[in-house]
Write an enzyme that holds these catalytic residues in place. Structure first.
Site, PDB file in Angstrom:
ATOM      1  CB  CYS A 106      71.403  30.363 -35.782  1.00  0.00           C
ATOM      2  SG  CYS A 106      71.107  30.175 -34.170  1.00  0.00           S
TER       3      CYS A 106
ATOM      4  CG  ASP B 196      69.673  33.016 -32.759  1.00  0.00           C
ATOM      5  OD1 ASP B 196      70.199  33.995 -33.570  1.00  0.00           O
ATOM      6  OD2 ASP B 196      68.635  32.340 -33.365  1.00  0.00           O
TER       7      ASP B 196
ATOM      8  CB  CYS C 255      64.883  32.478 -34.285  1.00  0.00           C
ATOM      9  SG  CYS C 255      64.844  30.858 -33.310  1.00  0.00           S
TER      10      CYS C 255
ATOM     11  CB  CYS D  91      65.545  27.235 -31.525  1.00  0.00           C
ATOM     12  SG  CYS D  91      65.533  27.152 -33.364  1.00  0.00           S
TER      13      CYS D  91
HETATM   14 FE1  FES Z   1      68.947  30.565 -33.888  1.00  0.00          FE
HETATM   15 FE2  FES Z   1      66.417  29.543 -33.410  1.00  0.00          FE
HETATM   16  S1  FES Z   1      67.603  29.831 -35.376  1.00  0.00           S
HETATM   17  S2  FES Z   1      67.901  29.678 -31.838  1.00  0.00           S
END
Ligand code: FES
Length: 146
Positions: free
Chosen positions: A33, A35, A59, A103
């Protein structure tokens, strides 16, 4: 979809921020993702985690898990902090939806990366701690791409 505890930690995250002159800093990213999470640890001479702060560009589940993870590691020894796995964090949050389990890995990996950084800085080895795979310190990012 989210438990009350997840919503609470998402809306009022604990220990957000940075620690100046931290004993260890770990930055990890989730390739899927994109992140990113950064964890700061303040560790005293007896190897006890005095403080832990985090920053997440991620997120809601990543925010909630890192918030809970900081609460779980503060006051713990390094060895105890290693037991704070993503499973332990999820349990403390009363669960996460299956699609959000990945996550919670960010929090665990970020703690490990920060402990690794601490060990490197102090020239020590922490039993049971392996070099974090997804540590993405800015200066190493280039290397990883090739
Ligand atoms: Fe990326 Fe949760 S969607 S850490």
């Amino acid at each position: 979809m989210y438990t009350e505890k997840v919503m609470d930690h998402f809306q009022n995250p604990r220990n957000v921020g940075e620690i100046d002159n931290a004993s260890g800093v770990g930055t990890v990213g989730n390739a899927k993702c994109g992140d990113i999470m950064r964890m700061y640890l303040d560790i005293d001479d007896n190897g006890v985690i005095r403080d832990c702060k985090f920053k997440t560009f991620g997120c809601g589940a990543a925010v909630a898990t890192s918030s809970m993870a900081t609460e779980l590691v503060i006051g713990k020894t390094i060895q105890e902090a290693l037991q704070v796995t993503n499973k332990a964090v999820m349990e403390a949050l009363d669960g996460l939806p299956p699609v959000k389990v990945h996550c919670s890995l960010l929090a665990e990996e970020a703690i490990h990366a920060a402990l690794w950084d601490y060990a490197q800085k102090n020239g020590i080895q922490i039993e049971g701690l392996e070099k974090p795979k997804s540590d993405i310190h800015e200066d190493e990012e280039q290397e990883e791409e090739y």
